[in-house]
Design an enzyme around this catalytic site. Sequence first.
Site, PDB file in Angstrom:
ATOM      1  N   GLY A 134     -11.849  -6.063  30.498  1.00  0.00           N
ATOM      2  CA  GLY A 134     -12.709  -6.861  31.349  1.00  0.00           C
ATOM      3  C   GLY A 134     -13.993  -7.306  30.695  1.00  0.00           C
ATOM      4  N   HIS A 146     -26.793 -28.322  60.941  1.00  0.00           N
ATOM      5  CA  HIS A 146     -28.083 -27.706  61.282  1.00  0.00           C
ATOM      6  C   HIS A 146     -27.826 -26.423  62.061  1.00  0.00           C
ATOM      7  CE1 HIS A 146     -32.248 -27.386  62.558  1.00  0.00           C
ATOM      8  NE2 HIS A 146     -31.801 -27.116  63.783  1.00  0.00           N
TER       9      HIS A 146
END
Length: 455
Positions: free
Chosen positions: A39, A437
């Site tokens: 990794g 919004h």
Amino acid sequence: MTRPFDAIIIGSGQAGPFLAERLTRAGQTVALIEREHLGGTCVNDGCIPTKTLVASARVAHLARRAADYGVMLGGPVRVDMAKVKARKDAVVQASIDGLTSWLENMERLTLIRGEARFEGPHAVSVNGETLTAPKIFINAGGRPVIPDWPGLADIPYLTNTGMMGLDALPEHLIVVGGSYIGLEFAQMYRRFGAAVTVLEYGDRLIAREDPEISQAVRAMLEAEGIVVHTGVRDFAVRPDAAGLRLTATGLDIPGSHLLLAIGRLPNSDGLDLAAAGVETDARGYIKVDDRLRTNVDGVWALGDINGRGAFTHTSYNDFEIVAANLLDDDPRQVSDRIPAYALFTDPPLGRVGMTEAEVRAAGRPALVGVMPMTRVGRAKERGETTGFMKVLVDAQTQRILGAALLCIEGDEIVHSLLDVMAADAPYTVIQRSVHIHPTVSELIPTLLGQLKPLD
């Protein structure tokens, strides 16, 4: 003994496993060599563990601010660093386990633990065995720079790797390096409860950014109690009753722990690249062309070692470029990608494209828009109004040149700008969109509607 393969991949960082999967799926035999941790940096001591620690530090910070939101907690906030580390370790281990299982069960892949060295352009030795392949992909990553300071050999010090092993809170963490790695650790450990001092050689923090970004980040960190010194020269250290003592230009600072975060080096010096004839630049980065090919036919370099990007996402894109050219007849190249990255402080800095300094240096007629977060309803609702949003636009083509979003969720919002830039669409596409919004992103059209000429 010699074993032939269709391809050899040196290093299991972000690019390596995905390239192995594509090559083996195409019917090729692949040897993937890893000398340390599967990794690479991202999984073991980079992105995954550090952002897990950042998350714990943010919870501690919000808990201390609970009364600001009308939430009353009993007693002072305490941080159990052993549990913080255990949580981080569990997240990392889950990633390693998943990657290990994937690779060990991949058909036509041979996973080899050991250190690789070139014997020739298409031959690599590992564990006393020689492997050969017509295609070799170097993905060996990088490591922290360790300076040659007087006294450094006489004291224990930490890098981003060593920080992963801490399970107790430093009394006073001295961070040398005022860029991304150093600042993320500085803020998280201050929030855990340590005293923190940041020392930077340059005249300002994160010097690659525009000055107002550097100033805002410094103010943000100092507001949390972090001591910052810039323009620091002539470092020296020695043992002290507190742990260590660091001296520099006009400074004499005792500390319990020292973190070195002053840059990274490519892991090219241990590969015996000369045996393969692979060229490097003066800093040790492997020279590659726009398709990540080295000067040696059949040898590529991906990830941190090629100097074309120092991020997990650029490493993954390196894999995509190589796979597209080799397997998909798709001529992708490094110069196609738009620079984008983030500083994962809180609030984060999301960055894409050119800085204002780069725009000015290019001599392009440009427009600029800046909006403080104190004007953003979502930021006020959340009580997180630190920072601002800044966008630069080409005055002639209406294309977005770059942006810096130092604000709540700036590391996510920046992608809306990146996508429009990648589509080569004018900024008016965003300006005329109807956003939801209340969000932070809804103010991007307003910001773009207030562009002014860059003086």
